[in-house]
Design a protein around this motif. Structure first.
Motif, PDB file in Angstrom:
ATOM      1  N   LEU A   1      -3.862 -20.632  17.553  1.00  0.00           N
ATOM      2  CA  LEU A   1      -2.407 -20.466  17.545  1.00  0.00           C
ATOM      3  C   LEU A   1      -1.708 -21.493  16.646  1.00  0.00           C
ATOM      4  CD1 LEU A   1       0.028 -18.943  18.588  1.00  0.00           C
ATOM      5  CD2 LEU A   1       0.034 -20.383  20.634  1.00  0.00           C
ATOM      6  N   VAL A   2      -2.119 -22.764  16.705  1.00  0.00           N
ATOM      7  CA  VAL A   2      -1.389 -23.775  15.926  1.00  0.00           C
ATOM      8  C   VAL A   2      -1.472 -23.509  14.411  1.00  0.00           C
ATOM      9  CG1 VAL A   2      -1.083 -26.237  15.463  1.00  0.00           C
ATOM     10  CG2 VAL A   2      -1.516 -25.468  17.799  1.00  0.00           C
ATOM     11  N   PRO A   3      -2.661 -23.141  13.876  1.00  0.00           N
ATOM     12  CA  PRO A   3      -2.656 -22.781  12.444  1.00  0.00           C
ATOM     13  C   PRO A   3      -1.694 -21.632  12.128  1.00  0.00           C
ATOM     14  CG  PRO A   3      -4.917 -23.039  13.218  1.00  0.00           C
ATOM     15  CD  PRO A   3      -4.027 -23.150  14.421  1.00  0.00           C
ATOM     16  N   LEU A   4      -1.638 -20.635  13.023  1.00  0.00           N
ATOM     17  CA  LEU A   4      -0.725 -19.498  12.793  1.00  0.00           C
ATOM     18  C   LEU A   4       0.727 -19.958  12.790  1.00  0.00           C
ATOM     19  CD1 LEU A   4      -2.333 -16.732  15.057  1.00  0.00           C
ATOM     20  CD2 LEU A   4      -2.340 -16.847  12.563  1.00  0.00           C
ATOM     21  N   LEU A   5       1.045 -20.912  13.673  1.00  0.00           N
ATOM     22  CA  LEU A   5       2.416 -21.435  13.736  1.00  0.00           C
ATOM     23  C   LEU A   5       2.707 -22.280  12.498  1.00  0.00           C
ATOM     24  CD1 LEU A   5       2.521 -22.640  17.473  1.00  0.00           C
ATOM     25  CD2 LEU A   5       3.487 -20.527  16.550  1.00  0.00           C
TER      26      LEU A   5
ATOM     27  N   LEU B   1       2.868 -17.764  10.205  1.00  0.00           N
ATOM     28  CA  LEU B   1       2.475 -16.367  10.369  1.00  0.00           C
ATOM     29  C   LEU B   1       2.954 -15.889  11.733  1.00  0.00           C
ATOM     30  CD1 LEU B   1      -1.119 -16.622   8.890  1.00  0.00           C
ATOM     31  CD2 LEU B   1       0.869 -15.498   7.871  1.00  0.00           C
ATOM     32  N   ALA B   2       3.259 -16.851  12.604  1.00  0.00           N
ATOM     33  CA  ALA B   2       3.869 -16.534  13.901  1.00  0.00           C
ATOM     34  C   ALA B   2       4.947 -17.570  14.148  1.00  0.00           C
ATOM     35  CB  ALA B   2       2.820 -16.601  15.012  1.00  0.00           C
ATOM     36  N   SER B   3       6.079 -17.132  14.728  1.00  0.00           N
ATOM     37  CA  SER B   3       7.097 -18.106  15.136  1.00  0.00           C
ATOM     38  C   SER B   3       7.770 -17.632  16.418  1.00  0.00           C
ATOM     39  CB  SER B   3       8.114 -18.367  14.025  1.00  0.00           C
ATOM     40  OG  SER B   3       8.452 -17.167  13.386  1.00  0.00           O
TER      41      SER B   3
END
Ligand SMILES: Cc1cc2nc3c(=O)[nH]c(=O)nc-3n(C[C@H](O)[C@H](O)[C@H](O)COP(=O)(O)OP(=O)(O)OC[C@H]3O[C@@H](n4cnc5c(N)ncnc54)[C@H](O)[C@@H]3O)c2cc1C
Ligand code: FES
Ligand code: FES
Lengths: 165, 277
Positions: free
Chosen positions: B36-40, B44-46
């Motif tokens: 999740l943290v890399p995506l945030l 790519l995610a917020s």
């Protein structure tokens, strides 16, 4: 929107620090910017390179994949915490110096923390295990051979220190 | 490379966690943060809010029960890998977990988080699918058990509802006389696999489960298939695609080679077991 701030107590190298940070502050940034502990390096910021590796309750952990707010209550060790109490180099640091385990030094803090925990769990690694110990950390300079030598040398230094005490 | 702002919740109990999920729509669960943290950070995610479950009590147990290994939502990959009891009851777990990322990532990433994240390139979803395991989810509506075949619905998509918290997973025990094996090929040790195979042999039944060669973890029944045809039969159910890491043809070839090898290892595993008794 004004961002909500959180009061967090970070226990780093045995010292408790109060910081006030937004929830999205990465642990790596809290260490570097809020506490001024710039020994922890930031390379990729997505978990791949290992430069930011710190010990969280003794276990190697990517500081760039954690928020400072989550680290509340945990004992964090950074590269600054690896020196001996009198300020001289710890065994892993000494081995890196002796074996030329670094060139630019960017990756080094992550290797030092990872190897410190690795040798604590396995003080007598085989050559294969020494390589495996550093397989999650990237280095753009050394070609790794001297880093693996440093792991083996640090294990040796650790044994000598034990015999002496 | 910094996450967008989000509201932060740190519940202490599962009930508090799912009440928060219900009260703050769009909130995401933060477990080990290794996906999740890399995506945030890459935005790519917020999500508007995160529910950090790392302080939730009672989710960090590995329990051996009659039906298998029960893994709580805060059990880290490294803890499951190091559990001798789990290794004995279901040896496939450790055989697959050594391929999950690097030890440092395994120290923080949770096994249940990996299932819910539902990456078809991840090892544990393929293992859960092969074994017919399940995930237990809780929400303000109560708890329910989601079997693996209903859990993985698409690439990075599980059937958990946005307000559900996965409490744990059940990996069924290895039946007496059965054998299991795992194998994968990755560009570098610790990377996501170009192709991975888990196999289970029990009596005449032969099953294999695949990662990185289809959208969702895919289990193929290979019972009665001659050794030379195993890979080609499996490929009828898979969809290897080419990307920057490998061509589709290369991945198909890996399916052929790995299926044969891993099924053979699973047969041997069964024989070893017999000799040991
Ligand atoms: C460099 C690197 C290499 C990696 N290599 C591999 C690999 O080879 N194989 C592999 O399988 N994985 C790999 N991973 C991913 C790793 O295994 C993750 O830990 C795992 O996929 C997710 O677990 P987590 O606890 O970190 O979940 P998080 O990152 O916290 O969450 C992931 C997702 O699942 C949801 N979620 C998590 N827990 C719950 C819960 N209890 N209830 C509801 N929703 C939940 C979150 O909301 C989020 O959407 C790698 C990661 C990194 C950084
Ligand atoms: S900066 Fe954290 S792993 Fe690269
Ligand atoms: S010494 Fe330069 S990156 Fe490792």
């Amino acid at each position: 929107m004004t961002e909500e701030l959180h009061q967090v107590t970070l226990s780093v190298n045995g010292v408790a620090h109060e910081v006030t940070v937004p929830a999205r502050r990465l642990l790596s940034d809290a260490l570097r910017h809020d506490l001024g502990l710039t020994g922890t390096h930031v390379g990729c910021e997505h978990g791949v390179c290992g430069a930011c590796t710190v010990l969280l309750d003794g276990r190697p952990t990517r500081a760039c994949l954690m928020f400072a707010v989550t680290a509340q209550g945990a004992a964090i060790t950074t590269v600054e915490g690896l020196a001996e109490p009198d300020g001289s180099l710890g065994p892993v640091q000494q081995a890196f110096a002796e074996c030329h385990g670094l060139q630019c030094g960017f990756c080094t803090p992550g290797f030092l923390t990872t190897i410190t925990a690795g040798l604590r769990d396995n003080p007598t690694p085989t050559h294969e295990e020494a390589r495996e110990m550093v397989s999650g950390n990237l280095c753009r300079c050394t070609g790794y051979q001297n880093i693996v030598k440093a792991v083996e040398r640090a294990a040796e230094l650790g044994r000598t220190a034990k015999d002496a005490s | 490379m910094k996450p967008a702002p989000f509201r932060y919740h740190r519940p202490a109990t599962p009930a508090e966690a799912w009440e928060t999920l219900a009260a703050d729509p769009g909130a995401k669960v933060l477990a080990g943060g290794q996906s999740l943290v890399p995506l945030l950070s890459m935005r790519l995610a917020s999500p508007p809010a995160l529910v950090d479950i790392n302080a939730v009590a009672g989710l960090d147990a590995i329990e051996i029960r009659d039906d298998g290994v029960h893994v709580g939502a805060l059990v880290r990959h490294a803890d499951l890998l190091a559990s001798p009891e789990a290794g004995k009851v279901q040896p496939l777990l450790a055989r697959a977990l050594v391929h999950v990322a690097h030890p440092t990532i395994r120290n923080r990433g949770t096994s249940v988080g990996s299932l819910v994240h539902a990456d078809s390139a991840a090892e544990l979803p393929a293992v859960l699918a092969l074994l017919g395991g399940s995930v237990v989810a809780g929400s303000v509506r109560g708890t329910r058990t989601v079997p693996a075949e209903q859990l993985f619905v698409g690439p990075l998509e599980s059937s958990l509802r946005p307000d559900e918290l996965a409490l744990g997973a059940v990996f069924p025990a290895l039946p007496e006389g059965a054998g299991v094996a795992f194998g994968e090929v990755a560009r570098r040790h610790g990377d996501y696999a170009l192709c991975g195979v888990a196999a289970l042999v029990h009596g005449d039944t032969v099953k294999a489960s695949y990662l990185s060669v289809s959208d969702v973890p895919t289990v193929v029944d290979l019972t009665g298939v001659p050794e030379e045809e195993l890979g080609d039969v499996a490929l009828q159910h898979l969809d290897p695609v080419g990307d920057i890491h490998a061509t589709a043809d290369y991945r198909a070839q890996l399916v052929r080679v790995l299926t044969k090898k891993v099924v053979r290892q699973a047969r041997l595993d069964r024989l070893d077991d017999r000799e040991a008794r």
